[in-house]
Design a protein around this motif. Sequence first.
Motif, PDB file in Angstrom:
ATOM      1  N   SER A  12       0.842  -1.196   0.000  1.00 23.36           N
ATOM      2  CA  SER A  12       0.000   0.000   0.000  1.00 23.36           C
ATOM      3  C   SER A  12       0.871   1.239   0.000  1.00 23.36           C
ATOM      4  N   ASP A  13       0.410   2.269  -0.709  1.00 22.29           N
ATOM      5  CA  ASP A  13       1.150   3.524  -0.725  1.00 22.29           C
ATOM      6  C   ASP A  13       0.953   4.310   0.575  1.00 22.29           C
ATOM      7  N   ASN A  14      -0.171   4.106   1.261  1.00 24.17           N
ATOM      8  CA  ASN A  14      -0.500   4.922   2.433  1.00 24.17           C
ATOM      9  C   ASN A  14      -0.632   4.163   3.738  1.00 24.17           C
ATOM     10  N   ILE A  15      -1.182   2.959   3.706  1.00 25.76           N
ATOM     11  CA  ILE A  15      -1.456   2.202   4.935  1.00 25.76           C
ATOM     12  C   ILE A  15      -0.241   1.385   5.335  1.00 25.76           C
ATOM     13  N   ASP A  16       0.156   1.509   6.598  1.00 24.55           N
ATOM     14  CA  ASP A  16       1.274   0.740   7.128  1.00 24.55           C
ATOM     15  C   ASP A  16       0.791  -0.574   7.735  1.00 24.55           C
ATOM     16  N   GLU A  46     -11.935  -7.688   7.684  1.00 20.11           N
ATOM     17  CA  GLU A  46     -11.568  -8.801   6.805  1.00 20.11           C
ATOM     18  C   GLU A  46     -11.662  -8.418   5.332  1.00 20.11           C
ATOM     19  N   ARG A  47     -12.670  -7.639   4.995  1.00 23.40           N
ATOM     20  CA  ARG A  47     -12.841  -7.223   3.606  1.00 23.40           C
ATOM     21  C   ARG A  47     -11.704  -6.301   3.171  1.00 23.40           C
ATOM     22  N   ILE A  48     -11.206  -5.471   4.086  1.00 27.10           N
ATOM     23  CA  ILE A  48     -10.042  -4.622   3.767  1.00 27.10           C
ATOM     24  C   ILE A  48      -8.830  -5.509   3.494  1.00 27.10           C
ATOM     25  N   LEU A  49      -8.617  -6.509   4.356  1.00 25.51           N
ATOM     26  CA  LEU A  49      -7.484  -7.421   4.159  1.00 25.51           C
ATOM     27  C   LEU A  49      -7.581  -8.172   2.834  1.00 25.51           C
ATOM     28  N   ASN A  50      -8.801  -8.408   2.372  1.00 24.40           N
ATOM     29  CA  ASN A  50      -9.014  -9.101   1.100  1.00 24.40           C
ATOM     30  C   ASN A  50      -8.966  -8.176  -0.110  1.00 24.40           C
ATOM     31  N   LYS A  51      -8.779  -6.879   0.129  1.00 27.55           N
ATOM     32  CA  LYS A  51      -8.687  -5.885  -0.949  1.00 27.55           C
ATOM     33  C   LYS A  51      -9.845  -6.045  -1.941  1.00 27.55           C
ATOM     34  N   GLU A  52     -11.063  -5.830  -1.477  1.00 28.14           N
ATOM     35  CA  GLU A  52     -12.251  -6.079  -2.288  1.00 28.14           C
ATOM     36  C   GLU A  52     -12.579  -4.988  -3.301  1.00 28.14           C
ATOM     37  N   VAL A  53     -11.991  -3.814  -3.174  1.00 30.97           N
ATOM     38  CA  VAL A  53     -12.328  -2.708  -4.070  1.00 30.97           C
ATOM     39  C   VAL A  53     -11.152  -2.419  -5.006  1.00 30.97           C
ATOM     40  N   ILE A  54     -11.473  -2.170  -6.258  1.00 30.29           N
ATOM     41  CA  ILE A  54     -10.459  -1.872  -7.281  1.00 30.29           C
ATOM     42  C   ILE A  54     -10.094  -0.390  -7.212  1.00 30.29           C
ATOM     43  N   SER A  57      -7.152   4.523  -9.810  1.00 25.88           N
ATOM     44  CA  SER A  57      -5.907   5.007 -10.410  1.00 25.88           C
ATOM     45  C   SER A  57      -5.002   3.869 -10.887  1.00 25.88           C
ATOM     46  N   GLU A  58      -5.041   2.714 -10.194  1.00 22.18           N
ATOM     47  CA  GLU A  58      -4.133   1.625 -10.554  1.00 22.18           C
ATOM     48  C   GLU A  58      -4.837   0.470 -11.262  1.00 22.18           C
ATOM     49  N   GLY A  59      -6.168   0.412 -11.170  1.00 24.47           N
ATOM     50  CA  GLY A  59      -6.909  -0.639 -11.840  1.00 24.47           C
ATOM     51  C   GLY A  59      -6.740  -2.022 -11.258  1.00 24.47           C
ATOM     52  N   LYS A  60      -6.357  -2.098  -9.985  1.00 24.11           N
ATOM     53  CA  LYS A  60      -6.187  -3.401  -9.331  1.00 24.11           C
ATOM     54  C   LYS A  60      -6.713  -3.320  -7.894  1.00 24.11           C
ATOM     55  N   PRO A  61      -6.958  -4.480  -7.258  1.00 27.30           N
ATOM     56  CA  PRO A  61      -7.446  -4.466  -5.872  1.00 27.30           C
ATOM     57  C   PRO A  61      -6.506  -3.677  -4.960  1.00 27.30           C
ATOM     58  N   SER A  62      -7.101  -2.938  -4.018  1.00 30.80           N
ATOM     59  CA  SER A  62      -6.318  -2.021  -3.198  1.00 30.80           C
ATOM     60  C   SER A  62      -6.811  -1.986  -1.752  1.00 30.80           C
ATOM     61  N   PHE A  63      -5.865  -2.013  -0.810  1.00 30.82           N
ATOM     62  CA  PHE A  63      -6.201  -1.838   0.611  1.00 30.82           C
ATOM     63  C   PHE A  63      -6.820  -0.466   0.826  1.00 30.82           C
ATOM     64  N   GLY A  64      -6.174   0.563   0.276  1.00 31.67           N
ATOM     65  CA  GLY A  64      -6.632   1.937   0.476  1.00 31.67           C
ATOM     66  C   GLY A  64      -8.001   2.202  -0.120  1.00 31.67           C
ATOM     67  N   ALA A  65      -8.253   1.713  -1.334  1.00 33.32           N
ATOM     68  CA  ALA A  65      -9.555   1.910  -1.971  1.00 33.32           C
ATOM     69  C   ALA A  65     -10.647   1.183  -1.187  1.00 33.32           C
ATOM     70  N   LEU A  72     -14.588   5.004   5.320  1.00 33.41           N
ATOM     71  CA  LEU A  72     -14.767   6.456   5.248  1.00 33.41           C
ATOM     72  C   LEU A  72     -16.061   6.845   4.540  1.00 33.41           C
ATOM     73  N   LYS A  73     -16.305   6.290   3.362  1.00 37.03           N
ATOM     74  CA  LYS A  73     -17.515   6.657   2.616  1.00 37.03           C
ATOM     75  C   LYS A  73     -18.785   6.079   3.238  1.00 37.03           C
ATOM     76  N   SER A  74     -18.630   5.125   4.144  1.00 37.97           N
ATOM     77  CA  SER A  74     -19.787   4.560   4.843  1.00 37.97           C
ATOM     78  C   SER A  74     -20.133   5.349   6.101  1.00 37.97           C
ATOM     79  N   GLY A  75     -19.328   6.364   6.406  1.00 39.79           N
ATOM     80  CA  GLY A  75     -19.646   7.252   7.512  1.00 39.79           C
ATOM     81  C   GLY A  75     -18.985   6.947   8.841  1.00 39.79           C
ATOM     82  N   TYR A  76     -18.096   5.962   8.886  1.00 36.60           N
ATOM     83  CA  TYR A  76     -17.375   5.693  10.139  1.00 36.60           C
ATOM     84  C   TYR A  76     -16.385   6.816  10.389  1.00 36.60           C
ATOM     85  N   LYS A  77     -16.326   7.280  11.619  1.00 39.27           N
ATOM     86  CA  LYS A  77     -15.420   8.358  12.001  1.00 39.27           C
ATOM     87  C   LYS A  77     -14.313   7.803  12.885  1.00 39.27           C
ATOM     88  N   GLY A  78     -13.091   8.118  12.528  1.00 43.31           N
ATOM     89  CA  GLY A  78     -11.948   7.673  13.302  1.00 43.31           C
ATOM     90  C   GLY A  78     -11.537   8.712  14.335  1.00 43.31           C
TER      91      GLY A  78
END
Length: 82
Positions: A12-16, A46-54, A57-65, A72-78
């Motif tokens: 991932s470019d952003n997530i450690d 689990e879905r984040i770990l499985n990289k379910e969203v493409i 910008s890169e056209g491939k499964p991504s942790f960040g996407a 974030l887009k579902s409204g969870y606030k950190g």
Amino acid sequence: MDLEWQEIGSDSDNIDRIAHDGVDMYIEFKKGNGYKFSNLPYEIFERILNKEVISKSEGKPSFGATFNMLVLKSGYKGEQYK
């Protein structure tokens, strides 16, 4: 914090790393900041770990996407802890 972290690192470019304690999810970014998302379902973690969203910008499964779409887009606030 005694969590079992899942290292993302070079995949991932952003997530450690991310972790879930059964109730809350924790995410740390490569820039050094960390956030706790309270009451976030384990299924989303689990879905984040499985990289379910493409990545548009890169056209491939991504942790960040996947994190962006399911958290974030579902409204969870950190809450920043680091």
